[in-house]
Write an enzyme that holds these catalytic residues in place. Structure first.
Site, mmCIF file in Angstrom:
data_model
loop_
_atom_site.group_PDB
_atom_site.id
_atom_site.type_symbol
_atom_site.label_atom_id
_atom_site.label_comp_id
_atom_site.label_asym_id
_atom_site.label_seq_id
_atom_site.Cartn_x
_atom_site.Cartn_y
_atom_site.Cartn_z
ATOM 1 N N ASP A 47 0.848 -1.195 0.000
ATOM 2 C CA ASP A 47 0.000 0.000 0.000
ATOM 3 C C ASP A 47 0.886 1.248 0.000
ATOM 4 O O ASP A 47 1.631 1.480 0.962
ATOM 5 C CB ASP A 47 -0.890 -0.012 1.244
ATOM 6 C CG ASP A 47 -2.104 0.887 1.124
ATOM 7 O OD1 ASP A 47 -2.028 1.888 0.401
ATOM 8 O OD2 ASP A 47 -3.124 0.600 1.771
ATOM 9 N N ASP A 48 0.827 2.027 -1.066
ATOM 10 C CA ASP A 48 1.605 3.273 -1.185
ATOM 11 C C ASP A 48 3.102 3.011 -1.321
ATOM 12 O O ASP A 48 3.930 3.846 -0.911
ATOM 13 C CB ASP A 48 1.371 4.208 0.001
ATOM 14 C CG ASP A 48 -0.010 4.850 -0.002
ATOM 15 O OD1 ASP A 48 -0.833 4.488 -0.861
ATOM 16 O OD2 ASP A 48 -0.257 5.711 0.869
ATOM 17 N N CYS B 274 -5.856 3.485 -3.964
ATOM 18 C CA CYS B 274 -6.013 2.190 -3.297
ATOM 19 C C CYS B 274 -7.277 1.443 -3.691
ATOM 20 O O CYS B 274 -7.230 0.312 -4.181
ATOM 21 C CB CYS B 274 -5.933 2.365 -1.790
ATOM 22 S SG CYS B 274 -6.889 3.735 -1.137
ATOM 23 N N ARG C 1 -7.861 -2.118 -5.995
ATOM 24 C CA ARG C 1 -8.325 -3.370 -5.391
ATOM 25 C C ARG C 1 -9.539 -3.935 -6.131
ATOM 26 O O ARG C 1 -9.654 -5.151 -6.326
ATOM 27 C CB ARG C 1 -8.612 -3.140 -3.905
ATOM 28 C CG ARG C 1 -7.356 -2.863 -3.126
ATOM 29 C CD ARG C 1 -7.574 -2.165 -1.789
ATOM 30 N NE ARG C 1 -6.358 -1.462 -1.412
ATOM 31 C CZ ARG C 1 -5.321 -2.014 -0.792
ATOM 32 N NH1 ARG C 1 -5.374 -3.287 -0.432
ATOM 33 N NH2 ARG C 1 -4.243 -1.309 -0.519
ATOM 34 N N LYS D 126 -6.006 -5.531 4.346
ATOM 35 C CA LYS D 126 -6.885 -4.454 3.912
ATOM 36 C C LYS D 126 -7.895 -4.972 2.888
ATOM 37 O O LYS D 126 -7.583 -5.822 2.059
ATOM 38 C CB LYS D 126 -6.037 -3.329 3.302
ATOM 39 C CG LYS D 126 -6.801 -2.041 3.030
ATOM 40 C CD LYS D 126 -5.807 -0.933 2.670
ATOM 41 C CE LYS D 126 -6.510 0.361 2.346
ATOM 42 N NZ LYS D 126 -5.549 1.466 2.072
ATOM 43 N N HIS E 67 -11.192 -2.686 1.411
ATOM 44 C CA HIS E 67 -11.471 -1.505 0.593
ATOM 45 C C HIS E 67 -12.206 -1.835 -0.698
ATOM 46 O O HIS E 67 -12.027 -1.182 -1.732
ATOM 47 C CB HIS E 67 -10.174 -0.745 0.274
ATOM 48 C CG HIS E 67 -10.239 0.687 0.720
ATOM 49 N ND1 HIS E 67 -9.212 1.579 0.528
ATOM 50 C CD2 HIS E 67 -11.216 1.382 1.356
ATOM 51 C CE1 HIS E 67 -9.541 2.762 1.023
ATOM 52 N NE2 HIS E 67 -10.747 2.663 1.532
ATOM 53 N N HIS F 214 1.690 2.522 3.912
ATOM 54 C CA HIS F 214 0.708 3.616 3.976
ATOM 55 C C HIS F 214 0.809 4.340 5.327
ATOM 56 O O HIS F 214 1.080 3.736 6.345
ATOM 57 C CB HIS F 214 -0.692 3.019 3.805
ATOM 58 C CG HIS F 214 -1.796 4.007 3.620
ATOM 59 N ND1 HIS F 214 -2.252 4.817 4.633
ATOM 60 C CD2 HIS F 214 -2.553 4.297 2.531
ATOM 61 C CE1 HIS F 214 -3.247 5.570 4.185
ATOM 62 N NE2 HIS F 214 -3.448 5.278 2.904
ATOM 63 N N ASP G 100 -0.523 -0.893 -4.747
ATOM 64 C CA ASP G 100 -1.812 -0.400 -5.226
ATOM 65 C C ASP G 100 -1.719 0.951 -5.912
ATOM 66 O O ASP G 100 -2.615 1.352 -6.645
ATOM 67 C CB ASP G 100 -2.832 -0.341 -4.075
ATOM 68 C CG ASP G 100 -2.411 0.585 -2.937
ATOM 69 O OD1 ASP G 100 -1.272 1.090 -2.956
ATOM 70 O OD2 ASP G 100 -3.222 0.781 -2.009
ATOM 71 N N ASN G 101 -0.646 1.692 -5.653
ATOM 72 C CA ASN G 101 -0.412 2.981 -6.314
ATOM 73 C C ASN G 101 1.019 3.391 -6.007
ATOM 74 O O ASN G 101 1.738 2.693 -5.280
ATOM 75 C CB ASN G 101 -1.397 4.063 -5.847
ATOM 76 C CG ASN G 101 -1.645 4.098 -4.360
ATOM 77 O OD1 ASN G 101 -2.736 3.779 -3.898
ATOM 78 N ND2 ASN G 101 -0.625 4.461 -3.589
ATOM 79 N N LYS H 119 0.991 9.279 -5.930
ATOM 80 C CA LYS H 119 -0.331 8.674 -5.742
ATOM 81 C C LYS H 119 -1.426 9.695 -6.045
ATOM 82 O O LYS H 119 -1.310 10.863 -5.695
ATOM 83 C CB LYS H 119 -0.438 8.198 -4.295
ATOM 84 C CG LYS H 119 -1.832 7.763 -3.839
ATOM 85 C CD LYS H 119 -1.803 7.449 -2.357
ATOM 86 C CE LYS H 119 -3.177 7.131 -1.800
ATOM 87 N NZ LYS H 119 -3.131 6.833 -0.348
#
Length: 811
Positions: free
Chosen positions: A47-48, A85, A89, A142, A144, A222, A351-352, A396
């Site tokens: 994540d991030d 994010c 997903r 996670k 989301h 993140h 995710d980004n 991001k």
């Protein structure tokens, strides 16, 4: 078939009947028999995480487990996410663009982030499709996505936690003790590994004959930046050299390992010093204190406190990734312990891109606590995010490469033989589902529309050549589309840009002007995909449902304002001015309170260059004199066009706009410095539309400034061609067109100008007039001892001002 259809009350009866019939024929024995040769799947999502954060992608962070995965598998160098994010997903789990399944914004469509925006019934998730061919699926971390994991095909789910990495202790009422106390034995990243390992152990014990799908979705790295003290200590000294030095070192390692095609990236992108977080929350900076900064300013311009604060933040970011790698190693060791390693495909991605965000959420930030501990709330910010996304632009949420390019690693010992090699074809998170379905034999529901994702299974065997497939992005108002080597991208509220990624992956040379035809093709394709996505996303919705939910698709007023406040501001100084778009480009008009009486309708001056920062304060006094005399001033931003003929259609568009507003058909032209190339181009192409030309140390010869190397791209030719074709393309070689037209001219230029030498520029204009027998029509005011500077006399020359006013009015 697809049990989620049984749970959703709006599933059509025909679909329910089909599902019951199919379930009646399908036995677990039959499933196990079909799945014997299907690989296990471990899908790991960070994540991030920035493109260069891992060791195997050029980073200095210790990631031995992921590095080993890459060394024995494959690394993809042009793999893309959605820039955020929750859209990633949704796309990852379905094979569709997030907008198509109502997981990101589309105009007039109920959708949104977090858990808003229910997917269409046909947009089932991977575990539901894999269950049809015998897989048991487990979710850790996670989520989301709308609904819950166990309603979407996962047998088990846990640790769907965001907001902190340390676990508060609860009191007798089950609520966190206040003030907060934390469990010393809990760290979220490690707990996620524990959970995945439990899933795998139970699977080995209870379902040894079935393949498994473990989806492990970390929250690291993140924000908030939380890490274990011992991990932070490992990196305490690493980042004291500053973000430029670390970025340079990462780039050098990338080059040494051959990560990026050297033709596509021969340097890092320029740092966008004016670009901060995507959303500006000023109250956060009051809480975080004077060590925080919301711009990637030069490291040596930071105070000692800022350098210390920023160094610590990056150490925590590194520690989070370091611990995530340890957690991943533990999970992969469990797969090996089950003797399933060779027939397990492992995929890792982010995710980004790394995040430039700065905010304080949750229980806030206590500056008295050790940075990275549970009661602190820190974010990476744009300085280190720029480094984490090396060598790309932006972060991001944006659709430039820094926001959407992700590391992507695949390991599969039974299949992959090109150990440690790269795959350079463009791929996207929508392709993950397509690939996993391809290799397992699972399928989308029969009523599902064709997904845009395509399988890259063949790339596992050899580095096949790329095709001309089209990839599409739309998030937070940022737009992008890629077709083959071409990418068009438009930040919210900004014109479309065009890049040839085969030679410019860092998006440094905007080809929107010289390749306007290609840009128009891509923009039309982007619009077409938008229309098709809206049609697909609304196909199952009644009008009243759309009407009720459409309000939830837009950002809150607070977030909209924060995004607006976070955008790069144009710093033009425009007395009594207004801004607008003409032909998709920024334009401005400074209007007098009342127009002067003139022979040629309302008089105006066409000013250049109209870049983001020009005109500036040095010209404001002069422009006010024009306005006081009843003469308007207008300009259009064509970027660094350097007098390219490709800029002329936009000059014509501004001219047509002004004429349509009642302004003169013969404006005066004023070019400052590089603006001389712009106005001379206009006069060469349209001499009949020009009342006069004024100049302040104007550039007329592109070989003197900016030089053929810099100018070539916007002229749409090679540097050698631009040098060779000067008689055709260089404005200084065509000044006789202006001179023979007898256009009045007044130019002021310093004799000591080393940037724009007078003899190669303004003196050439004077010479052209003399050769044409029009010497009386030009005045060249030579200013002894002045160079290319802000001397007040350049900008308060009454003779120049009076000349332009008189000629613009037609007097």
């Amino acid at each position: 078939m697809y049990p989620h259809l049984l749970r959703r009350p709006y599933a059509p009866l025909a679909v329910l009947a089909t599902a019951f019939l199919f379930l009646g024929f399908l036995s677990s024995t039959h499933l196990r028999a079909e799945s014997t040769n299907r690989p296990n799947i471990v899908l790991i999502l960070a994540d991030d995480l920035g493109f260069s954060d891992l060791g195997c992608y050029g980073g200095e962070i210790q990631t031995p487990n992921l590095d080993a995965l890459a060394e024995n598998g494959l690394r993809f160098t042009q793999f893309y996410n959605t820039g955020r994010c929750w859209p990633t997903r949704g796309s990852l789990m379905t094979g569709y663009y997030a907008q198509q399944i109502r997981r990101d914004f589309l105009p007039g469509v109920p959708s949104g982030g977090g858990n808003r925006g229910l997917r269409p019934d046909w947009a089932v998730l991977l575990p539901e499709m894999l269950s049809e061919v015998g897989y048991r699926s487990y979710h850790t971390g996670k989520w989301h996505i709308d609904d819950t994991p166990t309603n979407c095909g996962f047998e088990k789910t846990s640790l769907n936690q965001t907001g902190r990495y340390f676990k508060p202790k609860n009191g007798p009422n089950g609520k966190p003790i206040r003030p907060l106390q934390f469990d010393d034995e809990f760290y979220l990243t490690s707990a996620m590994a524990d959970d995945a390992i439990r899933n795998l152990k139970e699977h080995a014990e209870q379902h040894p004959d079935q393949p498994f799908f473990q989806y492990l979705a970390f929250t690291a790295p993140h924000f908030p930046l939380h890490a274990l003290p011992e991990d932070i200590a490992l990196y305490a000294e690493t980042y004291k050299s500053g973000w430029e030095a670390i970025r340079r070192q990462r780039w050098q390692r990338m080059q040494a390992m051959g990560l990026l095609d050297p033709q596509s990236a021969d340097r890092v992108s320029a740092v966008e010093r004016d670009l901060g977080p995507p959303y500006h929350f000023p109250e956060a900076f009051e809480i975080l204190g004077e060590g925080e900064t919301n711009r990637p300013v030069a490291w040596n311009q930071l105070t000692d406190k800022q350098q210390q604060f920023q160094t610590t933040k990056m150490a925590i970011h590194a520690a989070m990734i370091h611990r995530m790698d340890i957690a991943i190693g533990r999970v992969l060791d469990q797969v090996r312990a089950m003797d399933r390693w060779d027939d397990t495909i492992v995929m890792f991605l982010s995710d980004n891109g790394a995040s430039a965000e700065i905010m304080v959420r949750g229980d806030g930030h206590d500056p008295a606590e050790p940075p990275g501990s549970a009661l602190t709330y820190l974010c990476l910010g744009p300085g280190w995010s720029t480094t984490a996304n090396t060598p790309f632009r932006r972060h991001k949420t944006w659709t430039h490469e820094g926001g959407i390019a992700t590391p992507f690693i695949i390991s599969w010992p039974n299949r992959i033989k090109d150990h440690g090699q790269f795959r350079r074809n463009p791929q996207h998170v929508i392709d993950v589902a397509a690939t996993l379905l391809d290799l397992t034999g699972a399928t989308h529901p029969e009523d599902a529309p064709p997904p845009p994702g395509t399988s890259f299974l063949a790339d596992l065997d050899d580095a096949s050549s790329a095709d001309e497939r089209t990839l599409w992005w739309y998030h937070d108002g940022h737009r992008a589309i890629r077709r083959g080597r071409w990418k068009a991208v438009s930040p919210i509220g900004e014109p479309w840009e065009l890049y040839d990624l085969s030679v410019d992956r860092i998006e440094s040379v905007d080809l929107a002007l010289p390749r306007a035809d290609k840009l128009a093709e891509l923009v039309a394709a982007w619009e077409k995909q938008l229309e098709e996505s809206i049609e697909l996303a609304t196909g199952d919705l009644a009008e009243d449902v759309r009407g009720k939910q459409v309000r939830s698709t837009r950002q809150s007023d607070m977030m909209s304002k924060a995004q607006q406040d976070g955008r790069i501001k144009r710093s033009q100084v425009l007395p009594n001015g207004e801004t607008f778009f003409v032909a998709g480009r920024h334009a401005f008009l400074m209007k007098p309170d009342s127009a002067a009486d003139a022979k040629l309708r309302k008089p105006w001056i066409f000013y250049a260059p109209a870049l983001s920062r020009y005109p500036d304060t040095h010209e404001s006094w002069m422009h006010q004199q024009f306005l006081d005399a009843g003469v308007a001033v207008a300009g259009i931003d064509v970027g660094e066009a350097y007098g390219s003929p490709h800029s002329q259609p936009f000059f014509d568009a501004l001219y047509d706009e002004m004429v349509s507003r009642g302004y003169s058909t013969k404006p005066a032209l004023l070019g400052r410095s590089r603006g001389g190339l712009y106005v001379s181009r206009f006069a060469i192409e349209r001499p009949e539309r020009v009342a006069a030309i004024g100049g302040i140390y104007p550039v007329l010869d592109y070989t003197s400034y900016p030089g053929v190397e810099r100018a070539a791209a916007v002229y749409g030719v090679s540097a050698d061609d631009l040098q060779r074709r000067q008689d055709e393309l260089n404005p200084v070689k065509k000044l006789k067109v202006i001179a023979e037209a007898g256009i009045p001219a007044y130019v002021i230029h310093g004799t000591d100008d080393r940037v724009v030498p007078i003899d190669r520029n303004s003196a050439e204009l004077e010479s052209a007039y003399q050769s044409a027998g029009s010497a009386d029509a030009i005045t060249l005011e030579r200013v002894d001892g002045q160079g290319h500077n802000f001397w007040e006399g350049f900008f308060r020359s009454q003779k120049l001002i009076d000349f332009l006013i008189t000629e613009a009015k037609g007097d």
